[in-house]
Design an enzyme around this catalytic site. Structure first.
Site, PDB file in Angstrom:
ATOM      1  N   THR A1041       0.772  -1.235   0.051  1.00 46.42           N
ATOM      2  CA  THR A1041       0.148  -0.013   0.029  1.00 46.42           C
ATOM      3  C   THR A1041       0.719   1.412  -0.192  1.00 46.42           C
ATOM      4  OG1 THR A1041      -0.204  -0.098   2.639  1.00 46.42           O
ATOM      5  CG2 THR A1041      -1.818  -1.236   1.202  1.00 46.42           C
ATOM      6  N   CYS A1042       2.182   1.080   0.339  1.00 46.67           N
ATOM      7  CA  CYS A1042       3.038   2.110   0.578  1.00 46.67           C
ATOM      8  C   CYS A1042       3.366   2.739  -0.783  1.00 46.67           C
ATOM      9  CB  CYS A1042       4.246   2.077   1.334  1.00 46.67           C
ATOM     10  SG  CYS A1042       5.228   0.708   0.546  1.00 46.67           S
TER      11      CYS A1042
END
Length: 1074
Positions: A1041-1042
């Site tokens: 998700t980063c």
């Protein structure tokens, strides 16, 4: 012969063409003119001297004659008029003729003689009961002119005598007839006797007095004596005023109109606290049509009424304020009379409006509309205002009470019919009410009158029906023509909107949800939709179409109390403010439960040019953006907000590879480490790049270098942990919306510092464009906009308390029987404390009269007071990075979208169009095609879960996935979990630093194919070779998700199997690098 250089023998020539004789002639004429003027001035000087000497000799001769006649008079009649009988006052006697001839007001002996004469007149009239026979004998009609002249001079000399000696007689001026030893009483009693309406000459005397400033002399007499007694019921002076006041030109009075500068209303009614000194006079003025006569008389001079008033007594007692206080004090009595007419109410509203225009403002300051004027901006005509006398100010404020407002509005709207278009009577009523209330709003404190106007009058529905019919029939111009204080080109809706908007806005603060949505009180939802259109058009007309002066100049003109409150510029500025405030409030109601399209709030004239101007400071469009942002579509405002953030980030300089702000975060102490390290950063450091290194539970730094993805991962983790209700700083409502925990201080000793940190944390996420899945309560988001919450916000916090309060609001019995007091019980973690809602609230019982106050104090306590400290510290941290002007563009609902993204369903096509591919994937790959088909088949809930799985937030960017940072990327993974090799060569952004690697990213749009740089830690090229092993087919998708990265194995099974595995994945997987 050669020229010798000597010009003496040459003839001189005047190049101007004039001879010396001509010049001598002009000089001679000028000298002659001066001599003639000097002789004329000498003749005038001699003539003036002769006239002065002649006048002096004449006066000297008159004084000598007066003295001679006075001696003869005293010799005949005696010093105390002992030799005078009733015949001396008859027409054949020289007694009064001689005395009135030599009488000198400055001569004390003459004054004593006049007093004795008045005593004799009173005695003789009392004995005979006939004043006419005393002065005229048996035949008044034949000698009326002679008698009238005599009694007029006698009455006038009585006033002059009292006036000249008023300082010596000040203790006697307010005495009654019983104190007959007082010198002033006989003079006043004779004056009262002569102006009796029953006498044939009374109107002649009153006319003579007004022509010779007799009312002005009475004014000075009253001002001298009024300080010696608070109330003087039945005094001779009060009786004289009553007698004079009754001369209003009605039968039997035949007085004609007089100069308004010397009239009773301008000279006597301008005496401060007149009714307090003469209570009986107030009762007479308020009845028998006298008040209506004088108010109508003043109304005829309304445009210039103040110019006809005498000079101010002092700075603390200006004449207009004294007149205003007296009129308002009796106006309520006049309005309460059953026979009070419509015309009386119109005149009263006109006069009070004119006088209130000059009254200094006493209202509280609004943040948007009132600002202090710099001394440099003040013109020469603007002088420093002096405060009024406190008692005079109280007289004015207290007179405009609930009863006065109810009576005035009821009389004006009593006979109004709304069947057809507005008639002249309705236009006059609306103009009078709006002019009066508009000046009231800008003069007096609003707290006492707004609730009355909103709930106890029909002002809101009446004004709305009037405006709706005018708008439909296009007859606004009628109002401008009827109102003298509006110029002909002023729009007719200007003044009604200036009154309607603040009253309706106040009503919306008090009304509950059921009244607004279900009962549709006071306006139906259909009418409100029409109202929104009307308000939007009017506001756009004022701010953009007909905008003639800069916002700053208009704003300064609007708040200058020395300028007229009914100036067109001031009204326009005021209307633009109150309309924008009301529209903003209606938009909040529409966000709670939609009853009209959100586009109804958008102006039709917003185009690309307007948007380009809106980002320029001090431009007109920028001022509109600050004052009425709802006129601009939400997407356009988001673009402006995004550009402002980009400009702010750019001012910090280009991104550096080795930033000085590096956080070392322990996984098991992430919140503590983040708080300690972020709190040490300055404001400039907070705006700069921050790089994060994670440390595992063994104290070893995790592999990888932060290229932006690790910071995003850090922000997602830290916001999720810090705003978790288990941590104790925030609570959840019944709808799972976050708000500050009122009892946070019982859990964390440094809770306020933590709220400051959390505000900075949220601001940093918004500043960097990182969406965080934090659903905040609306009443808390309003604190970020520094707004106050009201009763209608309470259901989101405590629905049960809201129901109880609404029960009290509609309770028809005696509320005092419920034994409620102005205290509230706080219950935090089992600890109960009582808190007063008002000073001494424990002893103040809730009754039917104060229950509305109690309800709003309870709502205010729960929505504002309990979380004031927490919200204040959160806001301070938030504003370190996000400016107030940026947030003011959005309402609370829109602000939540800025924080967490769009609530709309996932636009799969938009996401597909703005997706990058890594590995061997490309837009036409069979796995990719199947992936998009499966994603389209998801329910809305599952699509949100998918988005949260790959980006960390269940909501997409407001402006579409084009603005997702970084762009969504799908990467192919092999059995070992590493990425498949890239088809093109891999080069490093910096071979030594090994921070980034470049991937060849395939895009569905050939023009958007590009090499994308990703952190080296997030992409590690694996072995060469191209085919994935069979083990990869059983792997579930993972995400980072980063980096908004989806790691998708190359599935070869059917679509249904692919769908099932995805459902399993998004339901059970955690966010992050899994």
């Amino acid at each position: 012969m050669f020229f010798s250089g000597d010009p003496s023998n040459r003839k001189r020539v005047d190049l101007g063409g004039r001879s010396t004789k001509e010049r001598d002639r002009k000089n001679l004429l000028e000298q002659t003119r001066l001599e003639r003027n000097r002789r004329l001035w000498l003749r005038q000087q001699n003539s003036a001297a002769l006239r002065i000497q002649k006048c002096f000799r004449a006066k000297k001769a008159v004084r000598a004659e007066h003295s001679k006649l006075r001696q003869k008079f005293l010799k005949i009649y005696g010093t105390n008029c002992l030799n005078v009988d009733r015949k001396a006052f008859g027409p054949d006697s020289d007694f009064l003729r001689q005395f009135l001839y030599f009488f000198n007001v400055e001569n004390h002996d003459d004054f004593l003689v006049l007093v004795q004469i008045c005593r004799l007149i009173l005695q003789f009239v009392q004995e005979s009961g006939d004043a006419v026979r005393l002065f005229a004998g048996e035949d008044y009609s034949s000698i009326c002119a002679f008698v009238n002249c005599r009694v007029k001079k006698l009455a006038y000399n009585c006033i002059r005598a009292v006036h000249h000696n008023r300082n010596q007689l000040k203790d006697q001026l307010l005495l009654t007839l019983k104190e007959s030893n007082a010198s002033a009483i006989p003079l006043l009693e004779v004056l009262l006797l002569l102006i009796d309406l029953k006498l044939p000459w009374s109107c002649k005397i009153v006319g003579y007095l007004s022509q010779n400033n007799g009312f002005g002399l009475l004014r000075d007499i009253i001002l001298t004596g009024k300080d010696n007694a608070e109330k003087c019921i039945g005094s001779s002076l009060e009786c004289v005023l009553t007698g004079v006041m009754c001369h209003i030109g009605q039968n039997p009075c035949i007085c004609s109109d007089i100069d308004p500068r010397y009239s009773f209303s301008s000279q006597i009614l301008t005496i401060p606290f007149l009714w307090h000194v003469f209570p009986n006079l107030r009762q007479v003025f308020a009845r028998k049509g006298m008040g209506q006569h004088y108010i109508h008389q003043m109304a005829t001079f309304v445009p210039n009424l103040i110019n006809f008033l005498p000079k101010d007594i002092s700075d603390e007692f200006p004449t207009y304020a004294c007149l205003l206080g007296n009129i308002l004090e009796t106006g309520g009595v006049a309005l309460s009379q059953p026979d009070c007419s419509f015309d009386m109410a119109i005149d009263l509203a006109a006069v009070t409006t004119s006088l209130l225009e000059a009254h200094p403002s006493l209202t509280r300051s609004d943040s948007r509309e009132n600002s202090m004027i710099a001394e440099d901006d003040m013109t020469g005509d603007e002088i420093m205002e002096v405060a009024l006398d406190r008692k005079l100010d109280q007289q004015i404020c207290n007179s405009i009470d609930t009863r006065f407002l109810l009576q005035l509005t009821n009389i004006l709207f009593r006979d109004i019919s709304s069947a057809n278009g507005p008639n002249d009577m309705e236009v006059a009523a609306v103009g009078a009410v709006c002019g009066f209330l508009y000046v009231i709003f800008n003069t007096l404190p609003l707290e006492r009158i707004m609730t009355v106007l909103a709930y106890r009058t029909d002002l809101v529905p009446m004004l709305w029906n009037f405006m709706k019919r005018c708008h439909e029939n296009k007859k606004w111009s009628t109002l401008s023509e009827r109102l003298s204080y509006l110029s002909g080109d002023a729009p007719g809706w200007l003044l009604p909107l200036a009154v309607f908007c603040p009253v309706y806005k106040h009503m919306l603060m008090i009304v509950d949800n059921e009244e607004f949505y279900e009962q549709e009180k006071p306006l139906s939802l259909k009418d409100i939709s029409s109202l929104i259109i009307l308000l939007k058009q009017a506001l756009w007309q004022l701010l953009w179409v007909n905008h003639t002066s800069s916002a700053n100049s208009v704003r300064s003109n609007a708040v200058r109390t020395s300028s007229k409150k009914l100036s067109i510029e001031g009204i326009q500025q005021r209307v633009s403010i109150v309309v924008s405030e009301l529209l903003s409030q209606l938009q909040d109601w529409n966000n709670r439960r939609q009853f009209t399209s959100p586009s109804d709030f958008h102006a039709d004239g917003v185009n690309d040019f307007f948007i380009s101007q809106a980002v320029i400071e001090n431009a007109r469009a920028n001022e509109i953006l600050k004052q009425a942002a709802f006129l601009i579509p939400f997407t356009s405002r988001v673009k402006i907000f995004t550009s402002q953030l980009a400009a702010a980030r750019q001012r910090q300089g280009s991104p550096a590879l080795f930033t000085r702000n590096r956080f070392r975060i322990r996984r098991d102490h992430s919140l503590e480490d983040a708080y300690n390290q972020m709190s040490q950063l300055s404001e400039d450091d907070l705006r700069g790049l921050i790089r994060v290194t994670f440390v595992n539970e063994f104290g070893v730094e995790e592999a990888g270098i932060d290229g932006g993805g690790m910071f995003k991962d850090f922000m997602e983790n830290i916001t999720r942990a810090s705003f978790d209700v288990q941590y104790g700083l925030f609570k959840e409502t019944a709808d799972h919306l976050l708000y500050p925990n009122p009892g946070s201080g019982m859990i964390h000793e440094q809770h306020l510092q933590f709220f400051h940190f959390l505000g900075t944390l949220l601001a940093k996420a918004m500043f960097e464009g990182i969406l965080v899945d934090l659903p905040f309560a609306t009443f808390f988001l309003s604190k970020l906009k520094q707004k106050h919450n009201y009763l209608n916000d309470l259901p989101s916090l405590d629905p049960e308390l809201y129901r109880h309060l609404i029960f009290l609001k509609r309770y028809e019995g005696d509320i005092s029987e419920l034994e409620l007091y102005f205290v509230i019980l706080n219950n935090e973690y089992g600890e109960q404390t009582e808190e007063d809602l008002l000073p001494g609230g424990k002893n103040l019982r809730v009754t039917n009269e104060n229950v509305i106050t109690f309800i709003h104090l309870v709502a205010n306590h729960r929505l504002n007071s309990q979380i004031r400290q927490q919200s204040s510290h959160f806001l301070r941290g938030f504003q370190l990075l996000i400016q107030k002007d940026w947030i003011d563009m959005f309402n609370e609902h829109e602000l939540q979208l800025l924080i967490s993204g769009s609530l709309d369903s996932l636009d799969v096509d938009d996401l597909r169009q703005h997706t990058n591919y890594a590995g061997t994937y490309h837009s036409e790959h069979n796995v990719i095609e199947m992936f998009w088909e499966v994603l389209k088949g998801f329910s809305i809930e599952n699509q949100k879960k998918f988005l949260k799985f790959v980006t960390g937030c269940s909501r997409g960017p407001l402006l579409g996935f084009r603005y997702l940072e970084p762009l969504f990327c799908i990467q192919r993974v092999s059995a070992a979990g590493s990425a498949d090799p890239v088809t093109r060569s891999v080069s490093r952004f910096n071979p030594r630093a090994r921070l980034f690697t470049r991937l060849s990213c395939h895009h569905s749009d050939p023009f958007r194919q590009r090499d994308c740089w990703v952190p080296y830690s997030d992409f590690v090229p694996c072995r060469a070779g191209g085919n994935s092993s069979e083990d990869a087919l059983d792997r579930l998708p993972t995400s980072a998700t980063c980096m908004n990265l989806l790691k998708l194995p190359p599935y070869r099974r059917g679509r249904s199997k692919f769908y099932d595995e995805w459902i399993t994945c998004i339901r059970h997987a955690k966010n992050g690098d899994s």
